[in-house]
Design a protein around this motif. Sequence first.
Motif, PDB file in Angstrom:
ATOM      1  N   TRP A 136       0.814  -1.211   0.000  1.00  0.00           N
ATOM      2  CA  TRP A 136       0.000   0.000   0.000  1.00  0.00           C
ATOM      3  C   TRP A 136       0.853   1.268   0.000  1.00  0.00           C
ATOM      4  O   TRP A 136       0.387   2.324  -0.417  1.00  0.00           O
ATOM      5  CB  TRP A 136      -0.941  -0.005   1.209  1.00  0.00           C
ATOM      6  CG  TRP A 136      -0.264  -0.292   2.518  1.00  0.00           C
ATOM      7  CD1 TRP A 136       0.377   0.595   3.315  1.00  0.00           C
ATOM      8  CD2 TRP A 136      -0.179  -1.568   3.166  1.00  0.00           C
ATOM      9  NE1 TRP A 136       0.875  -0.032   4.424  1.00  0.00           N
ATOM     10  CE2 TRP A 136       0.544  -1.370   4.371  1.00  0.00           C
ATOM     11  CE3 TRP A 136      -0.644  -2.845   2.856  1.00  0.00           C
ATOM     12  CZ2 TRP A 136       0.813  -2.406   5.264  1.00  0.00           C
ATOM     13  CZ3 TRP A 136      -0.371  -3.868   3.743  1.00  0.00           C
ATOM     14  CH2 TRP A 136       0.351  -3.654   4.927  1.00  0.00           C
TER      15      TRP A 136
ATOM     16  N   ASP B 133      -1.149   4.882   0.357  1.00  0.00           N
ATOM     17  CA  ASP B 133      -2.359   4.550   1.108  1.00  0.00           C
ATOM     18  C   ASP B 133      -2.016   4.328   2.581  1.00  0.00           C
ATOM     19  O   ASP B 133      -0.894   3.900   2.903  1.00  0.00           O
ATOM     20  CB  ASP B 133      -2.994   3.270   0.571  1.00  0.00           C
ATOM     21  CG  ASP B 133      -3.622   3.456  -0.790  1.00  0.00           C
ATOM     22  OD1 ASP B 133      -3.892   4.608  -1.153  1.00  0.00           O
ATOM     23  OD2 ASP B 133      -3.839   2.453  -1.485  1.00  0.00           O
TER      24      ASP B 133
ATOM     25  N   ARG C  87      -6.145  -2.434  -4.875  1.00  0.00           N
ATOM     26  CA  ARG C  87      -4.883  -2.036  -5.506  1.00  0.00           C
ATOM     27  C   ARG C  87      -4.296  -3.172  -6.348  1.00  0.00           C
ATOM     28  O   ARG C  87      -3.092  -3.406  -6.370  1.00  0.00           O
ATOM     29  CB  ARG C  87      -3.871  -1.584  -4.459  1.00  0.00           C
ATOM     30  CG  ARG C  87      -4.316  -0.384  -3.634  1.00  0.00           C
ATOM     31  CD  ARG C  87      -4.665   0.787  -4.512  1.00  0.00           C
ATOM     32  NE  ARG C  87      -4.952   1.986  -3.718  1.00  0.00           N
ATOM     33  CZ  ARG C  87      -5.827   2.912  -4.058  1.00  0.00           C
ATOM     34  NH1 ARG C  87      -6.522   2.769  -5.195  1.00  0.00           N
ATOM     35  NH2 ARG C  87      -6.022   3.974  -3.323  1.00  0.00           N
TER      36      ARG C  87
ATOM     37  N   ASN D  48     -12.069  11.541  -5.919  1.00  0.00           N
ATOM     38  CA  ASN D  48     -12.272  10.754  -4.700  1.00  0.00           C
ATOM     39  C   ASN D  48     -13.390  11.340  -3.843  1.00  0.00           C
ATOM     40  O   ASN D  48     -14.213  10.613  -3.281  1.00  0.00           O
ATOM     41  CB  ASN D  48     -10.977  10.692  -3.890  1.00  0.00           C
ATOM     42  CG  ASN D  48      -9.917   9.840  -4.554  1.00  0.00           C
ATOM     43  OD1 ASN D  48     -10.238   8.994  -5.388  1.00  0.00           O
ATOM     44  ND2 ASN D  48      -8.668  10.062  -4.209  1.00  0.00           N
TER      45      ASN D  48
END
Length: 360
Positions: free
Chosen positions: A138, A143, A187, A219
């Motif tokens: 991530w 993230d 992802r 987003n």
Amino acid sequence: MNQNSPYQNQTRARQMTRHNVVDGQNGGVVVSSFAHPSEWQARSQVVWNMDHTELPVQAYAVAFNPNGVESFEFLPMQAFYWLENDYGTVPIGQNSHGLVRMPPRPAPNALAELVIPYFRGDRQHLRVTDVQPVQSLWQLFNDPPPQQGESLMARVEYVERGHDIEEEFYGVYSWNQGQQLNWGFGRLFCFRAGHGQLNHMRHLFWQIAGSLQFNPQWNQLYEQILQGLKNSFMTGIGGYYDRLKREQATVQQNIANNAQINAWRNAQVDASIAETQQTIQERSQYHYTPQEAAGDALLNRTPYYDPNNAAGNPHYVEGNPQYVKTDGRGNFRTSDDPTYDPGHYEDGNWFDATPIKPGR
């Protein structure tokens, strides 16, 4: 450090260009962008389904070498849920509000047995040769770490149009236990090359993966739409039971209206499949040579257009069956029975698959 780690800072001088992933259903807002070699081509698609109140959007992007087999794909999320006491209202494997009902599996098994067959199940001689953890994937996308999750990679091999392919899949496996268990892979991405070339191309593939940038405005738009869908869904549940008690005729009218909406939606899907099929047909017709046709005949296989394959790769059917059906989403069924219709046994809008003919 693991040779598959995304944090090897390997760079080479190569001219790159950026591709924008665009949300055409919301005014052409850019969802994200990524870099790829300037001599490659890139395609992407963003699809909304407002009935999927848990996961209403799916995004896909691919960059590929038009003169080779190398490609890199950002894949849509694979999301599942499990509820022990739902009394079979949703069969295992069926989508409900954007999540597929599926008992949880260990991360390596889920990647090898669910994700990879979903995307590559039609490839010849497909085999998973390795599954292993990777470190904090991530971080590659900036993230936050999942509360419960792990990063994985899987290496696969298969044959496509006579080429031996090596490919690696990466994803973040996570789960969240609330009223139901939500789990799956986010992802997700994969990259491939010819046999023996994957390690040589690895630095470029990680460069593409690390170049992904998200648009915070999109987003925010997504979160607003998602919250609105959830609110409408909860309100709709209460309203449904009230109407059922007060006025059965109103409920019947709503059912009729929904049938019209579904018919319109199916017509739109069929039109989109037909358009995609025509595009792929034109592209494949140009590249499919008489020499390739002769090779396929020797291998006792017949290529068909696959509207679900963004790169234009065909689907191969063993032998030469009289009737081949597809649902436009990568699934094919064959038979020599003229009355055979997979729509009698399976979900989807099934139609006659189109064989690929060699161009001039």
